[in-house]
Structures are given as structure tokens and as C-alpha cells.
Design an enzyme around this catalytic site. Structure first.
Site, mmCIF file in Angstrom:
data_model
loop_
_atom_site.group_PDB
_atom_site.id
_atom_site.type_symbol
_atom_site.label_atom_id
_atom_site.label_comp_id
_atom_site.label_asym_id
_atom_site.label_seq_id
_atom_site.Cartn_x
_atom_site.Cartn_y
_atom_site.Cartn_z
ATOM 1 N N LEU A 122 0.816 -1.217 0.000
ATOM 2 C CA LEU A 122 0.000 0.000 0.000
ATOM 3 C C LEU A 122 0.845 1.261 0.000
ATOM 4 O O LEU A 122 0.423 2.297 -0.505
ATOM 5 C CB LEU A 122 -0.936 0.009 1.211
ATOM 6 C CG LEU A 122 -1.985 -1.110 1.279
ATOM 7 C CD1 LEU A 122 -2.795 -0.988 2.559
ATOM 8 C CD2 LEU A 122 -2.894 -1.074 0.063
ATOM 9 N N GLY A 123 2.026 1.199 0.598
ATOM 10 C CA GLY A 123 2.867 2.384 0.675
ATOM 11 C C GLY A 123 4.104 2.100 1.500
ATOM 12 O O GLY A 123 4.283 1.010 2.056
ATOM 13 N N SER A 124 4.975 3.098 1.587
ATOM 14 C CA SER A 124 6.202 2.948 2.363
ATOM 15 C C SER A 124 6.554 4.275 2.991
ATOM 16 O O SER A 124 6.129 5.337 2.533
ATOM 17 C CB SER A 124 7.355 2.458 1.478
ATOM 18 O OG SER A 124 7.611 3.382 0.442
ATOM 19 N N CYS A 126 9.639 6.176 6.056
ATOM 20 C CA CYS A 126 11.061 6.274 6.380
ATOM 21 C C CYS A 126 11.605 4.976 6.964
ATOM 22 O O CYS A 126 12.737 4.589 6.692
ATOM 23 C CB CYS A 126 11.285 7.427 7.363
ATOM 24 S SG CYS A 126 10.888 9.051 6.689
ATOM 25 N N PHE A 127 10.809 4.318 7.796
ATOM 26 C CA PHE A 127 11.327 3.128 8.468
ATOM 27 C C PHE A 127 10.408 1.927 8.336
ATOM 28 O O PHE A 127 10.597 0.933 9.026
ATOM 29 C CB PHE A 127 11.590 3.422 9.954
ATOM 30 C CG PHE A 127 10.393 3.977 10.674
ATOM 31 C CD1 PHE A 127 9.389 3.150 11.137
ATOM 32 C CD2 PHE A 127 10.277 5.337 10.887
ATOM 33 C CE1 PHE A 127 8.295 3.662 11.796
ATOM 34 C CE2 PHE A 127 9.176 5.854 11.551
ATOM 35 C CZ PHE A 127 8.187 5.017 12.010
ATOM 36 N N VAL A 129 7.218 -0.326 5.737
ATOM 37 C CA VAL A 129 6.383 -0.489 4.554
ATOM 38 C C VAL A 129 5.023 -0.983 5.012
ATOM 39 O O VAL A 129 4.906 -1.691 6.020
ATOM 40 C CB VAL A 129 7.015 -1.470 3.552
ATOM 41 C CG1 VAL A 129 8.278 -0.883 2.957
ATOM 42 C CG2 VAL A 129 7.312 -2.805 4.203
ATOM 43 N N VAL A 130 3.982 -0.616 4.280
ATOM 44 C CA VAL A 130 2.619 -0.960 4.664
ATOM 45 C C VAL A 130 2.001 -1.842 3.590
ATOM 46 O O VAL A 130 2.047 -1.506 2.400
ATOM 47 C CB VAL A 130 1.759 0.300 4.870
ATOM 48 C CG1 VAL A 130 0.352 -0.077 5.316
ATOM 49 C CG2 VAL A 130 2.401 1.226 5.894
ATOM 50 N N LYS A 148 1.968 -2.786 8.946
ATOM 51 C CA LYS A 148 3.171 -1.971 8.777
ATOM 52 C C LYS A 148 4.354 -2.746 9.323
ATOM 53 O O LYS A 148 4.389 -3.101 10.504
ATOM 54 C CB LYS A 148 3.026 -0.637 9.508
ATOM 55 C CG LYS A 148 4.182 0.332 9.248
ATOM 56 C CD LYS A 148 3.873 1.718 9.794
ATOM 57 C CE LYS A 148 4.930 2.726 9.406
ATOM 58 N NZ LYS A 148 4.608 4.087 9.876
ATOM 59 N N ASP A 245 3.312 15.983 11.639
ATOM 60 C CA ASP A 245 3.291 15.611 10.219
ATOM 61 C C ASP A 245 1.863 15.624 9.690
ATOM 62 O O ASP A 245 1.451 14.716 8.972
ATOM 63 C CB ASP A 245 3.925 14.234 10.027
ATOM 64 C CG ASP A 245 4.306 13.970 8.567
ATOM 65 O OD1 ASP A 245 4.282 14.929 7.770
ATOM 66 O OD2 ASP A 245 4.620 12.815 8.226
#
Length: 666
Positions: A122-124, A126-127, A129-130, A148, A245
Site C-alpha cells: 500500500l505504501g512505504s 522512512c522506516f 512499509v505498509v 506496517k 506531520d
């Protein structure tokens, strides 16, 4: 099979030392149900169930700690907070996973590694990945989740990445809010995995920037998202946390009408007497979203999150555009502080909401509203809804048919043309005011026409909130829209002139380009589409300002306004144009004398404003003069109306002295 209530201590003990696989053999083959039963267990008994000698020594150490009441020394528990041995044991529900009711700070759920299957990426970050995943509960039920995983290099996870990952877990496991992404549990495998609630519709930013034929989001829905976001951020602030953020990329769509705040990797606790967090070293931060104090000193607080809220609002109404696109990060601080520049008003944003954004971007953190106040301010800036009563086919006008729901972005009673969005086609444009009537749309929360546009009406966003007003609906609004009287644009020019002549102030530096300078009181360009917010009983209406050019208007800061429905003037439901509200015969010489007296007493106001002020005060000249002075001072400063009134009272209602006092402290 779920553990029995009487043996939860054993499962916790074994999981603490990574021996949970021996739970059933110890319970069923060795018949151990209480800690003292281990006194009768010999090493060979543990050999027979497959437990090696090193594992037996770990178990013995864990038993000693348990009996002495010392918490586990497991590294995960040391960071996240372990299971308290003295905690009351509560059996889990039959339809829940192996979750334990933990004290505050304890893990929500430890999930077996084999119970989670990962799917598409689904995404990534800084530390981590999802992935999309599927979590199989002990009951056999499977639920979709987001997983995650800690990013692991050839030599294992980096210390910084591991610390950030565990810090995010420790934050999320304490949070429970309908608009905050929920952590289900943690998988203590390789790699470490967080199992989180899945937001199936992706990020708000992806939705905002989706190409055709995906339809745009309705502006009324964006307002709803803002209220949900303000509530979630108020909750985080009450937990003593700063997000750091906040952006549309970190707002996830749990459903078509619900967002959830996500990505807590940069969240930090607020500490010290000043209630802020200061970075200890260079770390990546979202420059374009950060407040000046964050860029200059690395200082973050709830006030810096409020600044980010304003940028997120700007993102929503600009279609997901990047703030300060093309400006190098090292120049952003200069643009904000030296040039006093601010992001321009997006075309879909009402002046009320933009005024609220400008208030979020106040240079001094103490001058920004809190999130708890923002919830009420957004209620004040809520966009009005209406329905089309006749077909509109004129060239260049927003096409609409009878019955179409219309969200009014800008409009006022002294203009024949309004701006809005057709809820059926989602097109935005100008249309004849006579084509739309404000009507109750079945209990929707369209209480106050948010497009109280003029900076004045953006100012409705200032001050405290009133429960009765927040519950108001269109039924509270005057059918003929006559609660808002004629407010020619000359009024804002009068205000600017008044402040210059009384205070002898030179022009303030502009932000350059299309960015409006912060806190500058508007010198409005001619506008076509003012708005129509309801007016409070004690305040004259503010002038509408609409920017039809690329140069954004520089509206006043938004402030909430209190008003009640009985103060609204009435009119015909289908009235298409504003008429002079009732309240005193305009031909009455006594009435004319009062209007002139008020006009001469308050420099810079218009004749129409004086009429409105007198009508809202029942013809009381002194009260009308004071209300107009409060209104003038209100638009000059970032103070609430109550503060403005107190300052004027302190200066014996001398507007010039009160203005100098405020400007000296702005």
C-alpha cells in the site's frame, strides 16, 4: 481455543519469554494452573513436552520475576510497557483475539505471526512499509487490516528505525478516537509488524489528486472532514502529543464520509512548562507544512500542529496541490517571516475558511486558536446549503435544475450573483441568486452559512462557541436571507481608510507574488460575490470580499459569532434579492438622525452599516456605536470580540487609542 480466565497469567508469562507454544502442553499435560504448581514440576517433565534446558532456565527466571512482582525485562515490554502481574485477569470475549485488558500503556494485543497474511503493498515510509493484510482471529473470523512492517537491512534493523517504529507503536496503543487510526496489535516476529485498522479508500491526498473521470469531492464534505480532523487533533492534544506531520497524505478515508489521522512516526510527547517538543538533532520534517518556530528552532507544539491544520485546509480546497511548490526549503522560512507571505486563497475556499486558515498561520504561536476552539470556529464557518428553484442555462453560469442541492461558497444580499457548487454535477461556478433558495435539506448540519465570506464573516470564526448556535439548522435562518443587510464593498475600503487616517500607519510589507501578508487587514480588491452569513444580534455585518484575480484577498482573521434565530429578519422564502430589512422606517426623520449620529461617531463605517447596527440594538445609538467600534477593532487584530470590547472599555471607547494599543502588541 481461547485461554481460560484462570490461566491467563501463564500465557502472559510464557509470551514474555517467547515460550507461548508451550502454553497448552504445560496447562493440559502437566496440569499447571497456578504459579505454585511449578514447585512440583521437574526438569524431565519439561523435557517430555519438548522444552530445552535453555528455555527451562528462561522460564525459571520469568517465574522468579513473576513471584517477586517485578516486571518482565523483555526489550519490547521495557519500551512499550508490560503486563502488570498484579493486574486483574479478565477473560477475553469469545469473538475477540487473544487480547488482554491492559493498564494504560500496555499492549493492546500480541498477535501470533501466523495469524496475519500480508498482501499487496500500500505504501512505504522512512522506516517501514505498509501492506494490505488479512488477520485471522482465534474464532476463525478473518478481517482486513493494514500491516506496517519494520524495514530490515542485511544486518537487521537500524537502531534509529527500530526506536522510531517502537515509539509509533507506543503512541498508537494508547489512542482511542473515532477519527484516529486504530492499532489492533503487534506481531513479535521478524520483521516486527504493526497490525492496524485498514482504511480501504486510501489517503485523502490521493483522492484529491485523482484524475478524471473520478469526480471531485464536494466542498461541503471537505468542511465535514475539517471538523473531524479538528476533533481528532484536539484529542491528541489532550493526550499531550504533537503530531508534527499533519497533511492530507496522512489522512486516510475509512469511508466516503470519514477520515482518520494516521502515520504517528513523528509524534512526540509535549513536555516542560512551555508544553512543546524540541528536536535534538537534524531529522527530516515536512518543511512546507511547518510553522516558523519549527523551521527556525525545531520547536513543535499544539500551536505548530494548528499551523499545519491551516496548510492541510489549504491542501483540501486547492485539490491536493503542494504548498509552496517551487520554493526551496531553505527559503520557506524567509518567505514566512521576512516577507510575511502566506499561501493564497484557493478558488474553492470560502473567505470564512480562508480567514480561519490565516488565523492558524499567525506568526506567534500564542495567537493561534487551539484545536478545541477550532471545532467551534469551523461550525461558525459552515457552508450554507440551498436548493435550485428554477433552471439556470445562462451562458457562463453554473448549470442547475430545479431541486438540485447547491452549496453556497460566496454570496451576499446586495449582489445578484453568487458562487457555489451543484451537488448533483459537482460543478462550481457563479449563478443568479434568484435561482436558489435556502431551505431545510432534511436535518443536514448546515447551520451557519460558512461562506460568511467577507473577512468579516470569516471572522465569525473567532471567539468561543455557543451550543445553541452549533445546533442551529437552516430553519434558524431567515427565509428571505434578509438577516444580512446590504454591505457594499465600500465598507472595507472605509475600514482600511479609517485605520490609516486614525493611526497614521504606513503600508505594511506585502508577502510578494500572490501570497498575502500575514495579519494584514484587507484592502479589498473589488469583489463580485460576497457571502451571506447570519449576523449576531450585537454586531454589524462585515463587508464581503471575494478575490476574482490571482492576487488573493487578505481577509481578516476568522472569529466565531454568536447569534440567535430570533434576531434574524424575515422575508419571503423565495426572495431572490436582498431588500432593506425592517426595523425602522427609513423615511422617519428621527431614525435618519440616529443613523447620521452613529455614522459621524465611528470613522470609516457606511450608512448601511449604521442602519444595521441600529436595528440590531433596537435603535439604541450608544450601543450601536460601541458595537461598530468593537467590529472595527476586531478586524484590525487577532483578538476575540470579548477582548476587543474589554480593550475599548479600558480606553474609554476611544477607537484610536485602542487600535494603537493592539497594534503595538501585534
Amino acid at each position: 481455543m481461547l485461554p481460560e480466565a484462570s490461566s491467563l497469567w501463564l500465557l502472559r508469562l510464557l509470551r514474555d519469554v517467547q515460550l507461548a507454544q508451550f502454553y497448552r502442553p504445560i496447562l493440559e499435560e502437566l496440569n499447571v494452573t497456578r504459579p505454585e504448581h511449578f514447585d512440583f514440576v521437574r526438569p524431565e517433565d519439561l523435557d517430555n513436552i519438548g522444552m530445552g534446558r535453555p528455555a527451562q532456565r528462561r522460564l525459571n527466571e520469568a517465574l522468579k520475576r513473576y513471584r517477586s512482582g517485578v516486571k518482565s525485562k523483555n526489550w519490547v515490554y521495557k519500551i512499550l510497557g508490560g503486563f502488570a502481574p498484579e493486574q486483574k485477569e479478565i477473560p477475553p470475549r469469545s469473538d475477540s483475539p487473544l487480547c488482554f485488558h491492559e493498564p494504560e500503556g500496555g499492549l493492546k494485543c500480541l498477535i501470533p505471526e501466523g495469524a496475519v497474511r500480508r498482501g499487496e503493498l500500500l505504501g512505504s515510509g522512512c522506516f517501514g512499509v505498509v501492506h494490505r493484510g488479512l488477520w485471522t482471529l482465534p474464532s476463525g473470523q478473518s478481517i482486513p487490516v493494514a500491516v506496517k512492517s519494520l524495514r530490515v537491512g542485511p544486518e537487521g534493523p537500524m537502531g534509529t528505525e527500530l526506536g522510531d517504529f517502537l515509539r509509533e507503536v507506543s503512541v498508537m496503543m494508547k489512542l482511542e478516537h473515532p477519527h484516529v487510526l486504530r492499532l489492533h496489535g503487534l506481531v513479535l516476529g521478524q520483521p516486527l509488524q504493526m497490525v492496524m485498522e485498514l482504511a480501504p479508500l486510501g489517503s485523502l491526498h490521493a483522492r484529491l489528486t485523482a484524475p478524471a473521470p473520478t469526480p471531485p469531492l464536494p466542498v461541503a464534505l471537505l468542511c465535514l472532514f475539517l471538523r473531524q480532523l479538528a476533533g481528532a487533533m484536539a484529542y491528541l492534544g489532550s493526550c499531550g502529543l504533537v503530531h508534527r506531520d499533519l497533511a492530507t497524505r496522512n489522512l486516510l478515508l475509512a469511508s466516503p464520509r470519514m477520515i482518520k489521522v494516521a502515520d504517528f512516526g513523528l509524534v512526540r510527547p509535549l513536555g516542560g512548562a512551555r508544553g512543546r517538543y524540541v528536536m535534538g538533532g537534524p531529522r527530516p520534517i515536512p518543511y512546507a507544512w511547518c510553522a516558523p518556530e519549527s523551521l527556525r528552532q525545531g520547536a513543535f507544539s499544539s500551536a505548530s500542529d494548528v499551523w499545519m491544520f491551516g496548510v492541510t485546509l489549504w491542501e483540501m480546497f486547492s485539490g491536493g496541490e503542494e504548498p509552496w511548490a517551487g520554493v526551496p526549503p531553505y527559503l520557506i522560512l524567509q518567505r514566512l517571516e521576512k516577507d510575511r507571505a502566506r499561501l493564497p486563497k484557493p478558488p474553492l475556499c470560502s473567505r470564512a475558511l480562508y480567514s480561519l486558515a490565516l488565523r492558524c498561520w499567525a506568526p506567534h504561536p500564542a495567537d493561534r486558536p487551539s484545536f478545541s476552539n477550532l471545532e467551534g470556529l469551523l461550525q461558525e464557518a459552515w457552508l450554507s446549503e440551498g436548493r435550485c428553484v428554477r433552471e439556470v442555462t445562462e451562458p457562463g453560469a453554473l448549470r442547475m435544475e430545479p431541486g438540485d442541492p447547491i452549496t453556497i461558497i460566496e454570496g451576499s444580499l446586495d449582489t445578484a450573483t453568487w458562487k457555489g457548487q451543484n451537488g448533483r454535477t459537482l460543478k462550481v461556478g457563479n449563478f443568479p441568486a434568484s435561482a436558489v433558495t435556502l431551505a431545510d435539506l432534511g436535518g443536514s448540519p448546515v447551520t451557519h452559512p460558512a461562506h460568511r465570506g467577507s473577512p468579516a464573516h470569516g471572522e465569525k470564526c473567532r471567539g468561543g462557541t455557543d451550543g445553541d448556535r452549533e445546533k442551529a439548522t437552516l430553519q434558524d435562518l431567515p427565509p428571505a436571507r434578509s438577516h444580512r443587510t446590504k454591505m457594499p464593498l465600500q465598507r472595507m475600503r472605509g475600514i482600511s481608510k479609517s485605520l490609516e487616517s486614525v493611526l497614521s500607519l504606513g503600508p505594511r510589507p506585502t508577502g510578494g507574488g500572490s501570497s498575502p501578508p500575514e495579519l494584514r487587514r484587507t484592502r479589498a480588491m473589488p469583489q463580485r460575490l460576497p457571502d451571506l452569513p447570519p449576523r449576531p444580534p450585537d454586531l454589524p455585518p462585515r463587508p464581503p470580499i471575494i478575490c476574482n484575480s490571482s492576487q488573493p484577498t487578505q481577509p481578516h482573521k476568522a472569529r466565531p459569532k454568536r447569534e440567535s434565530s430570533h434576531n434574524h429578519r424575515t422575508g419571503a422564502p423565495g426572495a431572490s434579492k436582498a431588500t432593506v430589512p425592517s426595523g425602522g422606517p427609513l423615511s422617519d426623520p428621527e431614525w435618519q438622525r440616529k443613523v447620521v449620529e452613529v455614522e459621524l461617531s465611528v470613522h470609516g463605517v457606511t450608512y448601511q452599516e449604521c442602519q444595521v447596527a441600529l436595528r440590531t440594538t433596537g435603535g439604541d445609538v450608544a450601543s450601536a456605536i460601541r458595537n461598530l467600534k468593537v467590529d472595527q477593532l476586531f478586524h484590525l487584530s487577532n483578538r476575540s470580540r470579548a477582548d476587543c470590547r474589554r480593550i475599548l472599555e479600558h480606553h474609554q471607547w476611544d477607537l484610536s487609542a485602542a487600535s494603537r494599543y493592539i497594534l503595538a502588541r501585534s
